[in-house]
Enzyme design. Sequence first.
Site, mmCIF file in Angstrom:
data_model
loop_
_atom_site.group_PDB
_atom_site.id
_atom_site.type_symbol
_atom_site.label_atom_id
_atom_site.label_comp_id
_atom_site.label_asym_id
_atom_site.label_seq_id
_atom_site.Cartn_x
_atom_site.Cartn_y
_atom_site.Cartn_z
ATOM 1 N N SER A 423 -18.729 19.746 -30.201
ATOM 2 C CA SER A 423 -18.382 18.635 -31.092
ATOM 3 C C SER A 423 -18.788 17.310 -30.434
ATOM 4 C CB SER A 423 -16.874 18.673 -31.330
ATOM 5 O OG SER A 423 -16.531 17.953 -32.470
ATOM 6 N N PRO A 424 -19.172 16.314 -31.241
ATOM 7 C CA PRO A 424 -19.585 15.040 -30.643
ATOM 8 C C PRO A 424 -18.464 14.412 -29.827
ATOM 9 C CG PRO A 424 -19.318 14.845 -33.032
ATOM 10 C CD PRO A 424 -19.256 16.293 -32.699
ATOM 11 N N GLN A 501 -25.699 12.445 -33.734
ATOM 12 C CA GLN A 501 -24.713 11.805 -34.620
ATOM 13 C C GLN A 501 -24.967 10.295 -34.619
ATOM 14 O OE1 GLN A 501 -20.482 11.180 -33.612
ATOM 15 N NE2 GLN A 501 -19.966 12.332 -35.465
ATOM 16 N N TYR A 582 -14.470 4.284 -38.707
ATOM 17 C CA TYR A 582 -15.634 3.442 -38.384
ATOM 18 C C TYR A 582 -16.248 2.904 -39.680
ATOM 19 C CZ TYR A 582 -14.693 5.356 -33.813
ATOM 20 O OH TYR A 582 -14.049 5.698 -32.655
ATOM 21 N N ARG A 630 -19.930 13.749 -41.301
ATOM 22 C CA ARG A 630 -18.557 13.996 -40.814
ATOM 23 C C ARG A 630 -17.599 13.101 -41.590
ATOM 24 N NH1 ARG A 630 -15.713 14.767 -34.864
ATOM 25 N NH2 ARG A 630 -16.345 16.900 -35.213
ATOM 26 N N ARG A 725 -12.762 19.201 -26.859
ATOM 27 C CA ARG A 725 -12.154 19.196 -25.525
ATOM 28 C C ARG A 725 -12.396 20.472 -24.730
ATOM 29 N NH1 ARG A 725 -6.480 17.514 -27.612
ATOM 30 N NH2 ARG A 725 -7.299 18.849 -29.271
HETATM 31 C C1 LIG Z 1 -13.518 12.165 -25.353
HETATM 32 C C2 LIG Z 1 -13.744 12.360 -26.816
HETATM 33 C C3 LIG Z 1 -14.716 11.618 -27.455
HETATM 34 C C4 LIG Z 1 -14.972 11.803 -28.821
HETATM 35 N N1 LIG Z 1 -16.011 11.146 -29.414
HETATM 36 C C5 LIG Z 1 -16.362 11.431 -30.688
HETATM 37 C C6 LIG Z 1 -17.552 10.934 -31.262
HETATM 38 O O1 LIG Z 1 -18.335 10.250 -30.619
HETATM 39 N N2 LIG Z 1 -17.818 11.237 -32.555
HETATM 40 C C7 LIG Z 1 -16.992 12.022 -33.295
HETATM 41 O O2 LIG Z 1 -17.251 12.267 -34.463
HETATM 42 N N3 LIG Z 1 -15.865 12.542 -32.760
HETATM 43 C C8 LIG Z 1 -15.558 12.291 -31.476
HETATM 44 N N4 LIG Z 1 -14.448 12.894 -30.907
HETATM 45 C C9 LIG Z 1 -13.659 13.836 -31.722
HETATM 46 C C10 LIG Z 1 -14.102 15.265 -31.457
HETATM 47 O O3 LIG Z 1 -15.423 15.498 -31.881
HETATM 48 C C11 LIG Z 1 -13.183 16.257 -32.166
HETATM 49 O O4 LIG Z 1 -13.257 16.032 -33.553
HETATM 50 C C12 LIG Z 1 -11.735 16.139 -31.716
HETATM 51 O O5 LIG Z 1 -11.653 15.974 -30.309
HETATM 52 C C13 LIG Z 1 -10.930 17.381 -32.088
HETATM 53 O O6 LIG Z 1 -11.486 18.532 -31.519
HETATM 54 P P1 LIG Z 1 -10.842 19.279 -30.226
HETATM 55 O O7 LIG Z 1 -9.428 19.610 -30.582
HETATM 56 O O8 LIG Z 1 -11.690 20.511 -30.054
HETATM 57 O O9 LIG Z 1 -10.913 18.349 -29.055
HETATM 58 C C14 LIG Z 1 -14.192 12.707 -29.546
HETATM 59 C C15 LIG Z 1 -13.191 13.418 -28.897
HETATM 60 C C16 LIG Z 1 -12.978 13.285 -27.555
HETATM 61 C C17 LIG Z 1 -11.924 14.117 -26.882
#
Ligand SMILES: Cc1cc2nc3c(=O)[nH]c(=O)nc-3n(C[C@H](O)[C@H](O)[C@H](O)COP(=O)(O)O)c2cc1C
Length: 773
Positions: A423-424, A501, A582, A630, A725
């Site tokens: 994931s981004p 992205q 955003y 997204r 994560r």
């Molecule tokens: C450090 C960090 C940076 C993130 N940056 C972005 C991002 O640049 N673009 C985005 O769409 N989501 C971003 N997210 C959200 C994640 O892509 C994801 O949707 C969210 O962490 C939930 O997934 P998880 O439970 O597997 O961590 C970020 C999450 C984390 C933890």
Amino acid sequence: MFGRDQDGSAMKIACLGGGPAGLYFAISMKLRDAAHDITVFERNRPDDTFGWGVVFSDETFDNITANDPVSAETIRAHFAYWDDIAVHYRGERIVSSGHGFSGIARKKLLMLLQERARDLGVKLRFQTEIAGAGALAGDYDLVVAADGLNSKTRSDFAAEFRPAVDLRKNKFVWLGTHQKFDDAFTFIFEHTEQGWIWAHAYQFDADTATFIVECSEDTWRSFGFETMSQDETCRTCERIFAKYLGGHALISNARHIRGSAWLNFPRVLCEKWSYRNIVLMGDAAATAHFSIGSGTKLAMESAVAMAALLHSEPTLEAAFAKYEEARRTEVLRLQSAARNSMEWFEDVERYLHLDPVQFNYSLLTRSQRISHENLRLRDKEWLEGAEAWFQRLAGADANTVRRPMFAPFRLRDMRLKNRIVVSPMAQYKAVDGRPTDWHLVHYAERAKGGAGLVCIEMTCVSPEGRITPGCTGMYAPEHEAAWKRIVDFVHAETDAKICCQLGHSGAKGSTQLGWQEMDAPLDADNWPVMSASDTRWSERNQRARAMDRADMDRVREQFVSAAKMAARAGFDMLEIHCAHGYLLSSFITPLTNRRSDEYGGSLENRMRYPLEIFHAVRAVWPHDKPISVRISANDWVGPGGIEPHDAVAISRLLQEAGVDICDVSAGQTSIDAHPVYGRMFQTPFSDRIRNETGMATMAVGNIFEPDHVNSILMAGRADLVCLARPHLADPYWTLHAAAKLGDRHEAWPLPYLPGRDQLYRLAGRDEPIPTAV
Ligand SMILES: Cc1cc2nc3c(=O)[nH]c(=O)nc-3n(C[C@H](O)[C@H](O)[C@H](O)COP(=O)(O)O)c2cc1C
Ligand SMILES: Cc1cc2nc3c(=O)[nH]c(=O)nc-3n(C[C@H](O)[C@H](O)[C@H](O)COP(=O)(O)OP(=O)(O)OC[C@H]3O[C@@H](n4cnc5c(N)ncnc54)[C@H](O)[C@@H]3O)c2cc1C
């Protein structure tokens, strides 16, 4: 020790209600102290009971046996057992095994409990209507209000118990039949001119089966059940389910219910279960939907818990307090599984397009208590058949049985080797928007780690479109070159695909790095921000300027230019970031879009600008490469913001515009949000979008076990699964998951083969697998 009143004599107890809760409590008390004086009051005659059979799972009965082996033995002697679940759907009967249920006639169960209670000296007063527990409270040390679903006690003392009764939307009627369903718990889904209608059928004695018929209110009205007598309901249901009934009749024994006997299930929760010397028990306190067959279990287990506490605690108050403390978690756990199951049936029309294999899987895992690997323990052969079906559908070799997460996926001409997406995740390590060696190493490692698709962080289309000074950009030639170096490495050294992205921060821009104070403004050198309307993220953030037409044109061209750079850099896919508050998200949610022009107001208007961006980008992005969007499928603020049904409408617009896949995230659009977290907590939104629109989706959010991924994919709740994560903790998440699961088909980087072989050996011996954490 309590269990006797203050002067040491046994307690005088009234049980209001001679259902499973009242009777089993009386038995459990007498077993602990025969001197208790216990009377059960029941309005009906001893053999005069509504309903047909009840089911127990194997596990339920262990607890009951430990409490009273004698009644357990007599009940068990009357059990009908079955292991299989059969599902009739679209002309097929699909059977899976290993489910381990038993059933007994409700009437038989009550008669056996009555007999046991009588033997132990409990006084049973039938045909005795009591005006609620309040009428008994003065004459007894303790009154157990086990007066069922429509408990008068609960409503008499509503101010004390604070009940919440949620009348659910489906209609059901509890019928019986002499047709045999003795080889399997059977679900039958029938499509009629009036709509879908289904039955839950199970045998509970030698010649009788329960046959619960359920449907939506619309279908119920179309059939005219509203005005039918019980007999007419039976005759109509016989016609609907004729081919399964072998000429047998459907019978109602709910003569005590006036009218048609159709009900809406009331979901009951109470904030408190006791008041003075009165305690609620069984359905009076909490209900669990009949589709997980746990109402009787809950009632009987609460009875055991209360009886035990009355003998271990010093006072009635202490026993009540512990009862609530000890039972509430267990009841809530069961109620949550029951709720998932109930909602699955309420929303079943969403799934009725699914292939029978997937439909069956979705049905079996509906309560979310049964995981993918748990299904394998129950019925390996069936699950492997389902997995083979999934692989076949994905265009893979179905002869090699592999988990769904290892099935390939195709979007336009992009072919992914598996369903795992990194994931981004913003790294905040860029210099003036330029990705550095950090990014090369970071993304290269994740691409080597086995995920089918690696999505880079939100990469911003202009300097002022960055979230933080550390965010990556795609607005200068050196950005394109640095990204190309990363993309080239991924393509040269791995078989992962890489997605770019693109986004613009809007009102959430000019903020601190992720590990500083998230979303807080910079200490110095803040740059002006803009958004759909002149809003601010929080009191501390600067107020954004509402975009005018010139701004909108400029930003659109920035997206176009960034997309061209991404194409030249060789990215396999683009994702447009329209989530998390955003810039583009600020147009979609009414929380931040207050515009009165054609870009504000209705959802169509609010989607207009994000769609303009999409069309402009699509026009310059290579035709053979896909684009995803997204979204935040829920603002988590209730009706004022985006709710899951709005997300379905948003996805339809994206789908019509030609977006290839919807990346379904949620939240981060308002500081007033109240997200409900939990495992896979955003997956229901992906499920709903995918199954209501037919659009491909990616699920994300607290998905961290291979089991989660496999059950999401196999049940058709998403096409791809994003893990964020977990990939920070372990870049090799996919390869490690494969090793753990015994899958030996994922390709490892050649220099790492000795490491792979050691891991496989350790996994084979069930030894701890070294991980990156
Ligand atoms: C450090 C960090 C940076 C993130 N940056 C972005 C991002 O640049 N673009 C985005 O769409 N989501 C971003 N997210 C959200 C994640 O892509 C994801 O949707 C969210 O962490 C939930 O997934 P998880 O439970 O597997 O961590 C970020 C999450 C984390 C933890
Ligand atoms: C369609 C359907 C299917 C179900 N299937 C299952 C299943 O398969 N497995 C399962 O475990 N559970 C099942 N249940 C749930 C199960 O029936 C209940 O959870 C269970 O009976 C609860 O027991 P109880 O003792 O709390 O209440 P009840 O069994 O409802 O008993 C309450 C008793 O109190 C009496 N009463 C009420 N008020 C008064 C009064 N004022 N004076 C005197 N007497 C009074 C009533 O007559 C009744 O006998 C199903 C329920 C439904 C509706």
